[in-house]
Design a protein around this motif. Structure first.
Motif, mmCIF file in Angstrom:
data_model
loop_
_atom_site.group_PDB
_atom_site.id
_atom_site.type_symbol
_atom_site.label_atom_id
_atom_site.label_comp_id
_atom_site.label_asym_id
_atom_site.label_seq_id
_atom_site.Cartn_x
_atom_site.Cartn_y
_atom_site.Cartn_z
ATOM 1 N N ARG A 94 0.852 -1.198 0.000
ATOM 2 C CA ARG A 94 0.000 0.000 0.000
ATOM 3 C C ARG A 94 0.881 1.239 0.000
ATOM 4 N NH1 ARG A 94 -2.433 -0.587 4.848
ATOM 5 N NH2 ARG A 94 -4.022 -1.959 3.975
ATOM 6 N N ILE A 95 0.482 2.247 -0.792
ATOM 7 C CA ILE A 95 1.172 3.535 -0.778
ATOM 8 C C ILE A 95 0.211 4.612 -0.271
ATOM 9 C CG2 ILE A 95 2.728 2.933 -2.661
ATOM 10 C CD1 ILE A 95 0.973 4.658 -4.521
ATOM 11 N N THR A 96 0.779 5.684 0.241
ATOM 12 C CA THR A 96 -0.006 6.819 0.728
ATOM 13 C C THR A 96 0.292 8.041 -0.127
ATOM 14 O OG1 THR A 96 0.062 5.975 3.004
ATOM 15 C CG2 THR A 96 -0.526 8.292 2.702
ATOM 16 N N LEU A 97 -0.765 8.709 -0.564
ATOM 17 C CA LEU A 97 -0.633 9.936 -1.339
ATOM 18 C C LEU A 97 -1.027 11.131 -0.484
ATOM 19 C CD1 LEU A 97 -2.198 9.004 -4.806
ATOM 20 C CD2 LEU A 97 0.129 8.644 -3.983
ATOM 21 N N SER A 98 -0.358 12.248 -0.704
ATOM 22 C CA SER A 98 -0.675 13.468 0.016
ATOM 23 C C SER A 98 -2.003 14.041 -0.454
ATOM 24 C CB SER A 98 0.426 14.504 -0.210
ATOM 25 O OG SER A 98 0.435 14.891 -1.587
ATOM 26 N N SER A 99 -2.539 14.950 0.330
ATOM 27 C CA SER A 99 -3.721 15.688 -0.097
ATOM 28 C C SER A 99 -3.324 16.667 -1.204
ATOM 29 C CB SER A 99 -4.343 16.447 1.076
ATOM 30 O OG SER A 99 -3.411 17.374 1.608
ATOM 31 N N VAL A 100 -4.313 17.129 -1.949
ATOM 32 C CA VAL A 100 -4.083 18.070 -3.047
ATOM 33 C C VAL A 100 -4.934 19.308 -2.794
ATOM 34 C CG1 VAL A 100 -4.268 18.455 -5.536
ATOM 35 C CG2 VAL A 100 -3.614 16.204 -4.661
ATOM 36 N N ALA A 101 -4.322 20.485 -2.901
ATOM 37 C CA ALA A 101 -5.034 21.745 -2.674
ATOM 38 C C ALA A 101 -5.083 22.551 -3.966
ATOM 39 C CB ALA A 101 -4.342 22.554 -1.575
ATOM 40 N N ASP A 102 -6.072 23.442 -4.059
ATOM 41 C CA ASP A 102 -6.150 24.311 -5.229
ATOM 42 C C ASP A 102 -5.290 25.545 -5.020
ATOM 43 O OD1 ASP A 102 -7.518 26.020 -3.530
ATOM 44 O OD2 ASP A 102 -9.488 25.627 -4.391
ATOM 45 N N GLU A 103 -5.348 26.512 -5.952
ATOM 46 C CA GLU A 103 -4.493 27.686 -5.888
ATOM 47 C C GLU A 103 -4.773 28.545 -4.663
ATOM 48 O OE1 GLU A 103 -4.971 29.776 -9.525
ATOM 49 O OE2 GLU A 103 -3.880 28.298 -10.725
ATOM 50 N N ASP A 104 -5.976 28.446 -4.118
ATOM 51 C CA ASP A 104 -6.333 29.232 -2.946
ATOM 52 C C ASP A 104 -6.068 28.502 -1.644
ATOM 53 O OD1 ASP A 104 -7.255 31.359 -4.530
ATOM 54 O OD2 ASP A 104 -9.174 30.327 -4.831
ATOM 55 N N GLY A 105 -5.511 27.287 -1.727
ATOM 56 C CA GLY A 105 -5.198 26.524 -0.530
ATOM 57 C C GLY A 105 -6.313 25.628 -0.026
ATOM 58 N N ALA A 106 -7.457 25.634 -0.701
ATOM 59 C CA ALA A 106 -8.564 24.775 -0.295
ATOM 60 C C ALA A 106 -8.297 23.338 -0.758
ATOM 61 C CB ALA A 106 -9.879 25.280 -0.883
ATOM 62 N N GLU A 107 -8.668 22.384 0.052
ATOM 63 C CA GLU A 107 -8.394 20.985 -0.249
ATOM 64 C C GLU A 107 -9.267 20.476 -1.395
ATOM 65 O OE1 GLU A 107 -7.340 17.611 2.734
ATOM 66 O OE2 GLU A 107 -9.494 17.394 2.347
ATOM 67 N N LEU A 108 -8.625 19.918 -2.409
ATOM 68 C CA LEU A 108 -9.338 19.286 -3.516
ATOM 69 C C LEU A 108 -9.508 17.789 -3.276
ATOM 70 C CD1 LEU A 108 -7.681 20.893 -6.686
ATOM 71 C CD2 LEU A 108 -10.021 21.240 -5.876
ATOM 72 N N LEU A 109 -8.419 17.149 -2.884
ATOM 73 C CA LEU A 109 -8.420 15.712 -2.624
ATOM 74 C C LEU A 109 -7.781 15.456 -1.274
ATOM 75 C CD1 LEU A 109 -7.179 14.435 -6.119
ATOM 76 C CD2 LEU A 109 -9.508 14.224 -5.218
ATOM 77 N N PRO A 110 -8.332 14.550 -0.475
ATOM 78 C CA PRO A 110 -7.739 14.247 0.830
ATOM 79 C C PRO A 110 -6.558 13.290 0.682
ATOM 80 C CG PRO A 110 -9.652 12.873 0.476
ATOM 81 C CD PRO A 110 -9.566 13.776 -0.719
ATOM 82 N N GLN A 111 -5.863 13.067 1.761
ATOM 83 C CA GLN A 111 -4.840 12.032 1.769
ATOM 84 C C GLN A 111 -5.488 10.679 1.503
ATOM 85 O OE1 GLN A 111 -1.631 11.977 4.856
ATOM 86 N NE2 GLN A 111 -2.568 10.027 5.460
ATOM 87 N N ARG A 112 -4.832 9.868 0.655
ATOM 88 C CA ARG A 112 -5.421 8.581 0.261
ATOM 89 C C ARG A 112 -4.408 7.460 0.369
ATOM 90 N NH1 ARG A 112 -5.481 11.210 -4.936
ATOM 91 N NH2 ARG A 112 -4.396 12.663 -3.570
ATOM 92 N N GLU A 113 -4.930 6.225 0.452
ATOM 93 C CA GLU A 113 -4.104 5.030 0.415
ATOM 94 C C GLU A 113 -4.527 4.174 -0.770
ATOM 95 O OE1 GLU A 113 -4.520 3.149 4.204
ATOM 96 O OE2 GLU A 113 -2.931 4.380 5.122
ATOM 97 N N LEU A 114 -3.549 3.682 -1.525
ATOM 98 C CA LEU A 114 -3.808 2.868 -2.715
ATOM 99 C C LEU A 114 -3.072 1.544 -2.593
ATOM 100 C CD1 LEU A 114 -3.243 5.647 -5.423
ATOM 101 C CD2 LEU A 114 -5.428 4.949 -4.423
ATOM 102 N N GLU A 115 -3.738 0.468 -2.955
ATOM 103 C CA GLU A 115 -3.130 -0.855 -2.868
ATOM 104 C C GLU A 115 -2.657 -1.319 -4.236
ATOM 105 O OE1 GLU A 115 -6.023 -3.389 -1.057
ATOM 106 O OE2 GLU A 115 -5.675 -2.586 0.954
ATOM 107 N N TYR A 116 -1.570 -2.062 -4.251
ATOM 108 C CA TYR A 116 -0.966 -2.512 -5.502
ATOM 109 C C TYR A 116 -0.545 -3.972 -5.390
ATOM 110 C CZ TYR A 116 3.464 -2.167 -2.962
ATOM 111 O OH TYR A 116 4.464 -2.338 -2.051
ATOM 112 N N ASP A 117 -0.350 -4.588 -6.550
ATOM 113 C CA ASP A 117 0.344 -5.873 -6.629
ATOM 114 C C ASP A 117 1.764 -5.668 -7.150
ATOM 115 O OD1 ASP A 117 -1.832 -7.676 -5.820
ATOM 116 O OD2 ASP A 117 -2.799 -7.007 -7.676
ATOM 117 N N THR A 118 1.893 -4.754 -8.099
ATOM 118 C CA THR A 118 3.212 -4.350 -8.608
ATOM 119 C C THR A 118 3.300 -2.838 -8.605
ATOM 120 O OG1 THR A 118 3.426 -6.305 -10.041
ATOM 121 C CG2 THR A 118 4.792 -4.399 -10.573
ATOM 122 N N LEU A 119 4.352 -2.328 -7.991
ATOM 123 C CA LEU A 119 4.566 -0.886 -7.897
ATOM 124 C C LEU A 119 5.791 -0.514 -8.724
ATOM 125 C CD1 LEU A 119 3.917 1.888 -6.530
ATOM 126 C CD2 LEU A 119 5.478 1.194 -4.688
#
Length: 449
Positions: A94-119
């Motif tokens: 599993r990998i963890t991705l950071s949150s993503v914010a727009d130009e004004d600093g508002a959160e677009l996407l939260p922190q997420r976890e993604l599962e893989y078989d091959t990375l």
């Protein structure tokens, strides 16, 4: 279904995700639906990194050359997730991705976890400042489109400002035109490919800005370009005859070369060297080296070398984990027949992406993995529309051959077109080339705002 995650949408990562998507996408009953492919990148768009010096000089409008990852994913049967890799759990795959914010600093996407078989990790490299005092604060790197655009805008502003100030000494009885010093001076630290290519592009930019009336400065006398290299010659990684030919061309363009000078400090308006020299610099670009992103040394026990690159075997699997592969600048892969590693070049990333397409297909099928062998086809350095220099290597020519001029320029331009063909196919590449030519007939050679 086997889950592939490719982290990094650079030249190698995007090519691999595109071709994996084409292979395994179930659309039109042509794909092999035994696998799912996902691409992860911290930015929403892709631009070929070797072109960033042209963006910085204004020779290329990045917004006409950027490729949106979401669109590429839709066309080629993979999924795109925006975010920066921050953590890895190898046991849970599993990998963890950071949150993503727009130009004004508002959160677009939260922190997420993604599962893989091959990375597959292909996050490239970043600028190495080598701990030089003031380098990161007072110089501009060329890692991103934002940095390149920032430099371009500051250059145009400096030209406009210098022309206005040129009239002030006349009022005080001093003749500014008699000064031997340029009104604007750009210092480029690092005589590798990026520094050399940028210096030539900037000379062209100075001429175009003057021709369009954006300033009335003498593009050769009033705009100085200084290239500072710590080694004994520029382009130290390339054959000496390529370096010699490039040096002669840069001198003809009025670029001042300072070799054997190690930068010890960058401050506002100047650059100091270890030998005690001080170079005036209205703008400073740092292109002295690269290093692997710091996050790689923090990823759940993955082995890295002294440069922070992931150590991989000749299957491109990481030394620590068979389920994790790495390619491109962030991977330390031994170069068979030499004492070093595969060099951090676009051609290496392209070859590794092509290799992994076959290797990962064998992995899904349960077969043995092949071994990667790098082939050096030579190197090319662009000097803008003035010329290009390089060496071709390979069995066809029976060794190494120096090329320069129009043929070298054509070969250099072909490299980018081959990258476009890898992403879209040859038919769309031809259409893109024609469209680019048509745009250039109605636009100035340099972006003026």
């Amino acid at each position: 279904m086997h889950r592939f995650i490719v982290v990094g949408g650079g030249a190698g990562g995007l090519e691999l995700a595109t071709r994996l998507g084409d292979r395994y996408a179930p659309k039109k009953n042509k794909g092999d639906a035994r696998a799912q492919v996902m691409l992860v990148d911290r930015y929403p768009t892709h631009i070929w990194k070797p072109l960033l010096h042209e963006v910085a000089a204004g020779s290329m409008d990045p917004f006409t050359q950027e490729l949106e990852y979401a669109a590429q994913a839709r066309w080629h049967g993979f999924e795109f997730q925006q975010g920066e890799l921050t953590a890895l759990d190898r046991a849970a795959r599993r990998i963890t991705l950071s949150s993503v914010a727009d130009e004004d600093g508002a959160e677009l996407l939260p922190q997420r976890e993604l599962e893989y078989d091959t990375l597959v990790i292909a996050i490239g490299s970043t600028t190495h400042f080598f701990g030089v005092q003031g380098a990161s604060e007072y110089s501009i790197a060329l890692d991103t489109v934002h940095q390149a655009e920032r430099f371009r805008k500051r250059l145009i502003a400096a030209c406009i400002r210098a022309e206005y100030q040129a009239h002030e000494p006349v009022e005080s009885g001093l003749d500014a035109s008699a000064s031997s010093e340029p009104r604007i001076q750009v210092a480029i630290v690092g005589g590798g490919a990026t520094g050399v290519e940028l210096s030539a592009e900037l000379r062209n930019t100075a001429q175009v800005l003057s021709a369009y009336g954006l300033h009335k400065l003498d593009p050769r006398h009033d705009i100085g370009i200084v290239l500072i290299e710590a080694g004994a010659r520029i382009l130290p990684a390339l054959p000496e005859r390529v370096s010699t030919a490039t040096t002669e061309l840069l001198v003809k363009l009025g670029v001042k070369l300072m070799t054997g000078e190690t930068v010890s400090e960058v401050a506002p308006g100047l650059v100091r060297t270890a030998s005690g020299k001080t170079v005036r610099a209205d703008l400073t670009v740092w292109a002295a080296g690269i290093k692997a992103p710091a996050v790689l040394s923090q990823l759940d026990g993955l082995a890295v070398n002294r440069q922070g690159q992931l150590i991989v075997r000749n299957t491109l699997q990481t030394e620590t984990d068979d389920n994790i592969f790495a390619l491109g600048d962030c991977a330390a892969c031994a170069w068979a027949g030499t004492d070093g590693n595969v060099p951090p070049r676009a051609q290496a990333a392209h070859q590794q992406a092509s290799f992994l397409l076959k290797a990962l297909a064998a992995r899904v099928d349960g077969g043995a993995l092949p071994q990667f062998a790098y082939r050096d086809f030579g190197s090319l350095v662009s000097l803008g529309h003035f010329s290009a220099v390089g060496n071709l290597m390979g069995g066809v020519i029976g060794g190494s051959m120096l090329i320069e001029g129009l043929f070298a320029r054509f070969m250099y331009m072909s490299l980018y077109r081959l990258h476009i063909a890898a992403l879209h196919g040859y038919a769309r590449m031809v259409l893109d080339t024609v469209a680019h030519w048509l745009r250039r007939t109605t636009l100035p050679r340099v972006k003026l705002h």
